[in-house]
Design a protein around this motif. Structure first.
Motif, short mmCIF file in Angstrom:
data_model
loop_
_atom_site.label_atom_id
_atom_site.label_comp_id
_atom_site.label_asym_id
_atom_site.label_seq_id
_atom_site.Cartn_x
_atom_site.Cartn_y
_atom_site.Cartn_z
N MET A 10 3.31 -3.73 15.07
CA MET A 10 3.39 -2.92 13.86
C MET A 10 2.54 -3.52 12.75
O MET A 10 1.98 -2.82 11.94
N SER A 11 2.39 -4.88 12.78
CA SER A 11 1.62 -5.49 11.71
C SER A 11 0.14 -5.23 11.88
O SER A 11 -0.65 -5.48 11.00
N ARG A 12 -0.26 -4.71 13.02
CA ARG A 12 -1.67 -4.44 13.28
C ARG A 12 -2.30 -3.60 12.20
O ARG A 12 -3.46 -3.74 11.85
N ARG A 13 -1.54 -2.68 11.67
CA ARG A 13 -2.11 -1.78 10.66
C ARG A 13 -2.48 -2.49 9.37
O ARG A 13 -3.24 -1.97 8.57
N TYR A 14 -1.93 -3.68 9.18
CA TYR A 14 -2.10 -4.32 7.88
C TYR A 14 -3.00 -5.53 7.90
O TYR A 14 -3.11 -6.22 6.93
N ASP A 15 -3.64 -5.78 9.07
CA ASP A 15 -4.42 -7.00 9.04
C ASP A 15 -5.92 -6.80 9.14
O ASP A 15 -6.67 -7.76 9.13
N SER A 16 -6.36 -5.54 9.22
CA SER A 16 -7.80 -5.37 9.36
C SER A 16 -8.53 -5.55 8.04
O SER A 16 -9.68 -5.89 8.00
N ARG A 17 -7.86 -5.36 6.93
CA ARG A 17 -8.52 -5.55 5.63
C ARG A 17 -7.85 -6.68 4.88
O ARG A 17 -6.63 -6.78 4.86
N THR A 18 -8.66 -7.51 4.26
CA THR A 18 -8.09 -8.66 3.57
C THR A 18 -7.31 -8.23 2.35
O THR A 18 -6.41 -8.91 1.91
N THR A 19 -7.70 -7.08 1.79
CA THR A 19 -7.19 -6.78 0.46
C THR A 19 -5.93 -5.95 0.48
O THR A 19 -5.60 -5.28 -0.47
N ILE A 20 -5.22 -5.98 1.62
CA ILE A 20 -3.98 -5.20 1.68
C ILE A 20 -2.81 -6.12 1.97
O ILE A 20 -2.90 -6.98 2.84
N PHE A 21 -1.70 -5.94 1.27
CA PHE A 21 -0.47 -6.64 1.59
C PHE A 21 0.19 -5.96 2.78
O PHE A 21 0.07 -4.76 2.96
N SER A 22 0.92 -6.74 3.54
CA SER A 22 1.74 -6.12 4.58
C SER A 22 3.07 -5.70 3.93
O SER A 22 3.36 -6.14 2.82
N PRO A 23 3.87 -4.92 4.64
CA PRO A 23 5.15 -4.54 4.02
C PRO A 23 6.04 -5.75 3.70
O PRO A 23 6.84 -5.71 2.81
N GLU A 24 5.87 -6.82 4.50
CA GLU A 24 6.67 -8.01 4.22
C GLU A 24 6.08 -8.84 3.09
O GLU A 24 6.58 -9.91 2.79
N GLY A 25 4.97 -8.37 2.54
CA GLY A 25 4.38 -9.10 1.42
C GLY A 25 3.48 -10.24 1.86
O GLY A 25 3.33 -11.23 1.14
N ARG A 26 2.88 -10.13 3.04
CA ARG A 26 1.99 -11.20 3.51
C ARG A 26 0.55 -10.72 3.55
O ARG A 26 0.28 -9.53 3.69
N LEU A 27 -0.34 -11.66 3.41
CA LEU A 27 -1.77 -11.35 3.55
C LEU A 27 -2.18 -11.89 4.91
O LEU A 27 -2.36 -13.10 5.08
N TYR A 28 -2.32 -11.01 5.87
CA TYR A 28 -2.54 -11.48 7.23
C TYR A 28 -3.86 -12.20 7.40
O TYR A 28 -3.94 -13.22 8.08
N GLN A 29 -4.92 -11.68 6.79
CA GLN A 29 -6.22 -12.31 6.99
C GLN A 29 -6.20 -13.76 6.53
O GLN A 29 -6.79 -14.65 7.15
N VAL A 30 -5.50 -14.00 5.42
CA VAL A 30 -5.42 -15.37 4.93
C VAL A 30 -4.67 -16.24 5.93
O VAL A 30 -5.06 -17.37 6.21
#
Lengths: 250, 191
Positions: free
Chosen positions: A1-21
């Motif tokens: 599910m987190s896949r949707r939130y890690d392709s761009r650095t400038t987006i927070f995930s729903p849990e409030g994490r920056l995946y790229q970082v």
């Protein structure tokens, strides 16, 4: 599910994490480790060299340690090419400060400016973050000897002892146990080598796999000195600490 | 001025605004690294700024290349920096002196927009330059040892600035050999 939130650095995930970082920090976890210890009369930086092929012809004198200005240097863990860019930026920044104010840049200001650059890559531009963590060691007239650790998110902190790179958690907890305030440089070097020997993956610890640098004040002139330990001297230190093991048969 | 495996670089110590003397200890000769010095005559503010910018460039060079700049390279850098301001120049005439490869002495001067002038014996700049040319030409001998070079340079400098109302108040002489640098203040006519 987190896949949707890690392709761009400038987006927070729903849990409030920056995946790229976080992925950047993963990359650093696979790189050679570096350790920094603040002593009463200086700062010690030790790095593990990952690439030690006989075929490697090093043009530079150091792979993990870099001088930023005469009073500040750093150890690097992570993607070397990213590190080169940031080190260049840091060097330019330090010189521009010196040109405007005709005095050496305070260490924290340098670290802060570099971290501001790193932070920019986590918020705008659509570019990936830098996959490097730094350990900055330096001296200035405001706060004396200082050690800072910074990571891809652009966070930094002042530390008495810190580790980055592979097995940094283990190294950090070991340092927490063994670090004492008021260590001399010699004791700090011995501690750093001991901790690194326990956390490094390789079976034998030789001078070729390590780099050691110290930042201290020259006794006569009071100038800040950045000295990289020669391989011979390093070998002697290792045997004195009882850490050398016979090198594996070639 | 070039000597035997050494060089001397010297300046007067006056800082003035036309007829008024503002300082008698003004530094005009600056060190870039142990074997490279630059003297900047002309407008004081330009001399100071140009020196600070050169230190900036040299420090970055040292960090990246992990060595000091050779004098010939440095001279090219100064020339390029001056020409960058071709239509709004720094009002400075630099005199560059250093020990290059194998500690060979290297000297050169340039005008305020970077025209390099290499020489084997001596180079001069400043308000007393015409007198200096004459004095150096007559006093110069090739292959002088550091002590004799110091005497020659001091005498040539003092003689020339004495005839110039805008220069003087003593001299500041650096004798640079591969092993050491001697810095001396020469007392002349304090007017």
């Amino acid at each position: 599910m987190s896949r949707r939130y890690d392709s761009r650095t400038t987006i927070f995930s729903p849990e409030g994490r920056l995946y790229q970082v976080e992925y950047a920090m993963e990359a650093i976890g696979n790189a050679g480790s570096a350790l920094g210890i603040l002593a009463a009369d200086g700062v010690v930086l030790v790095g593990e060299k990952k690439v030690t092929s006989k075929l490697l012809q090093t043009s530079r004198s150091a792979e993990k340690m870099y001088k930023i200005d005469s009073h500040v240097s750093c150890a690097v863990a992570g993607i070397m090419s990213d590190a080169n860019i940031l080190i260049n930026t840091a060097r330019l920044h330090a010189q521009r400060y010196a040109l405007s104010y005709q005095e050496p840049i305070p260490v924290e200001q340098l670290v802060q400016s570099l971290c501001d650059t790193k932070q920019g890559y986590t918020q705008f531009g659509g570019l990936r973050p830098f996959g490097v963590s730094f350990l900055f060691a330096g001296w200035d007239k405001h706060h004396g000897f200082q050690l800072y650790m910074s990571d891809p998110s652009g966070n930094y902190g002042g530390w008495k002892a810190a580790a980055v790179g592979a097995n940094s958690q283990a190294a950090q907890s070991m340092l927490k146990q063994d670090y004492k305030d008021g260590l001399t440089r010699e004791e700090a070097v011995a501690l750093a080598l001991k901790v690194l020997s326990k956390t490094m993956d390789s079976t034998s610890l030789t001078a070729e796999k390590l780099e050691l640098a110290e930042v201290f004040l020259q006794p006569g002139t009071g100038e800040v000195q950045y000295q990289v330990c020669s391989p011979d001297a390093l070998g002697k230190l290792l045997s004195k600490a009882g850490l050398t093991q016979p090198a594996p048969e070639a | 001025m070039v000597g035997k495996n050494c060089f001397a670089i010297a300046s007067d110590r006056r800082l003035g605004v036309q007829l008024q003397t503002i300082a008698t200890d003004f530094q005009r000769v600056f060190k870039i690294h142990d074997k490279l010095y630059i003297g900047l005559s002309g407008l004081a503010t330009d001399a100071q700024t140009l020196y600070q910018r050169l230190v900036f460039r040299h420090k970055l060079y040292q960090l990246r290349e992990e060595r000091d700049m050779k004098p010939e390279t440095f001279a090219s850098l100064v020339s390029a920096m001056l020409y960058e301001r071709r239509f709004g120049p720094y009002f400075c005439q630099p005199v560059i002196a250093g020990l290059g490869e194998n500690d060979e002495p290297f000297i050169c001067t340039m005008d305020c927009i970077g025209a390099k002038e290499l020489a084997k014996d001596f180079v001069v700049s400043g308000t007393s330059s015409e007198s200096l040319y004459g004095a150096c030409e007559s006093m110069y001998k090739p292959n002088m040892e550091p002590e004799e070079l110091f005497e020659t340079v001091s005498q040539a400098l003092m003689a020339s600035v004495d005839r110039d109302c805008l220069a003087g108040w003593g001299g500041h002489v650096f004798i640079v050999t591969p092993t050491e640098v001697q810095e001396r203040v020469v007392k002349g006519r304090m007017d």
